[in-house]
Design an enzyme around this catalytic site. Structure first.
Site: not given
Ligand code: NOJ
Length: 510
Positions: A203, A258
């Site tokens: 993430d 990500e």
């Molecule tokens: C990206 C995630 O995909 C999202 O759902 C989340 O709220 C934020 N990061 C914070 O972790």
């Protein structure tokens, strides 16, 4: 073609566990629900699943606020349930990726509770604490995305300092400049690798490295949440450490990161020439207008900037954070063409549960809204059956997407012309074609405006893909071949007639 690692040829299917399937009838999906529906995934033909967070969490960001990286939240089940899921998925040849949240924890995590307890706490430096600015306000101008924006800092009265939280105040940023944090987070990876997971989706991984000077964002970008701006070389160093850890395990374990930066050029460095992330998400294409020129430009850029350093691209149209592409594109024929694009360009495609049904976002009335980021619509439950409740108790934790009965798995499996069958056939086509799985991509120039066409080739295989972005028929006399697949089923098995219907896309065989 030499054998490619699995994560280059796989189709990965993202599961938002709360909304996939409910086995215990409490209205919220869980791990056992996923295990019981592996049949659907095998039948569809996916190679791997990625589960959005299942770790212990107070759920203020629905699991992206982790209170224990090495335990399962009771809402989702137990460690034994995950073991059973991994075993059953592996038994069907499906790999399992977990969502690892390295940039922040929950404020309920014992590390943060300890860090907050005193300036002298041995864990104080595990998070990012700063004194107020000289004028007594926040240490810098960084913003958080939601709810409703605002400063990425919250003041702790008891200890007189601010903590940094790139997201909610309940999600304090970890300080990866502290080697103890690095060690502790590596341990959490080992915990799951030892249990047999095939890898992780990491993430907002671009947010782990930060310049300790924490300089203000430039004035022109001061309104942009800092999580979409942070881009620091320290992250790449941390990723090298993570890569060596993963590569020391047998079985091609992997990490897809990500990297939420809205500039494709900034993504390739996170692969660190094969020493960083195995794969990184590249989100700008998700926000492209549905225009052939835009997509051509995007493919050219990815070819120039990713291929040049041997970074394998990823493709994603929908996930749990943004309106689904079926909703964005406005009609089913376009969503079908987009599916063909997603599954035939060079790189690893990621599907978001329910896109194979052509689901639109649910309309969630304000009294049922639960997400602080306003993302409930794309997180609505998967409809499994045509009957009332669609395989869920009434009410499920969120309302269903529109036309849930007609777009249920049950209904679409019975209809060979459905979106579900289109996805299944596309996955099968990829499996059977080395060109589509791993071949080179060459854009074709000799096509009319509004059409995107490309050839995928390996030494012994070839396919041609043509997509009409227009809402009217377009003549494409230069394209020839046998129609192997068509998004509206027209012309399959016959020589291509040299015309694409409105919103039609085809795969041709020489
Ligand atoms: C990206 C995630 O995909 C999202 O759902 C989340 O709220 C934020 N990061 C914070 O972790």
């Amino acid at each position: 073609m030499s054998a490619l690692p699995w994560w280059k040829t796989a189709v990965v299917y993202q599961i938002y566990p709360r909304s996939f399937a409910d086995a215990n009838g409490d209205g919220v999906g869980e791990i056992e629900g996923v295990r019981q529906h592996l049949d659907h995934l095998s039948w569809l033909g996916v190679d791997a699943i990625w589960l959005s967070p299942i770790f212990r969490s107070p759920m203020r960001d629905f699991g992206y606020d982790v209170a224990d990286y090495c335990d399962i939240d009771p809402v989702f089940g137990t460690l034994a349930d995950v073991d059973a899921l991994i075993a059953d998925a592996h038994g069907r040849g499906i790999r399992v990726l977990l969502d690892w949240v390295p940039a922040h924890t929950s404020s309920d995590h014992p590390w943060f509770v300890e860090s907050r307890s005193s300036r002298l706490s041995p864990k104080r430096d595990w998070y990012v604490w700063r004194d107020p600015d000289s004028d007594g306000t926040v240490p810098n101008n960084w913003q958080r995305p939601w709810p409703r924006g605002g400063a990425a800092w919250t003041f702790d009265e008891a200890t007189g300092q601010y903590w940094l939280h790139s997201f909610l105040p309940d999600q304090p940023d970890l300080n990866w400049e502290n080697p103890d944090v690095v060690r502790a987070m590596h341990e959490t990876l080992r915990f799951w690798l030892d249990r047999g997971v095939d890898g992780f989706r990491a993430d907002v991984v671009h947010n782990i490295g930060k310049d300790p000077a924490l300089k203000d964002a430039p004035a022109a970008a001061a309104h942009v949440p800092h999580c979409a701006l942070n881009h620091d070389p320290r992250t790449i160093d941390h990723l090298r450490g993570i890569r060596s850890l993963l590569d020391a395990y047998p079985g091609e374990r992997m990490m897809v990161g990500e990297v939420f930066l809205m500039d494709t050029s900034k993504i390739p460095p996170y692969y660190a020439d094969g020493e960083g992330l195995h794969l990184a998400f590249n989100f700008p294409p998700m926000f492209l207008p549905w225009k052939s020129e835009s997509w051509r430009g995007c493919l050219e850029q990815v070819q120039a900037e990713f291929d040049a350093i041997d970074a394998w691209p990823t493709w994603v149209l929908s996930n749990h954070d943004w309106p689904r592409h079926r909703t964005r594109l406005g009609n089913e024929p376009r969503a079908r063409a987009a599916a063909m694009l997603l599954l035939t360009v060079r790189g690893t495609p990621f599907l978001y549960m329910g896109e194979e049904l052509g689901l639109e976002d649910a309309v969630v009335p304000p009294e049922r809204a639960v997400d602080p980021g306003g993302r409930d619509g794309c997180r609505a439950p998967m409809p499994w059956t045509t009957s009332r409740g669609h395989g869920w108790p009434d009410p499920a934790w969120l309302p269903f997407p529109p036309k849930a009965g007609a777009r249920s798995v049950e209904a679409e499996r019975e209809d060979p012309g459905s979106m579900l069958h289109l996805y299944r056939r596309l996955l099968q086509l990829r499996r059977e074609s080395s060109a589509l799985r791993g071949g080179a991509l060459a854009l074709l120039d000799d096509v009319p405006p509004g059409v995107l066409a490309y050839r995928r080739t390996t030494p012994d295989d070839e396919r041609l893909v043509a997509i009409n972005f227009e809402e009217h028929e377009v003549a494409t006399a230069s394209l020839t071949g046998l129609v192997e697949m068509s998004t509206d089923g027209r012309g399959e098995g016959a020589p291509f007639v040299g015309r694409l219907g409105a919103d039609q896309a085809v795969v041709l065989r020489p």
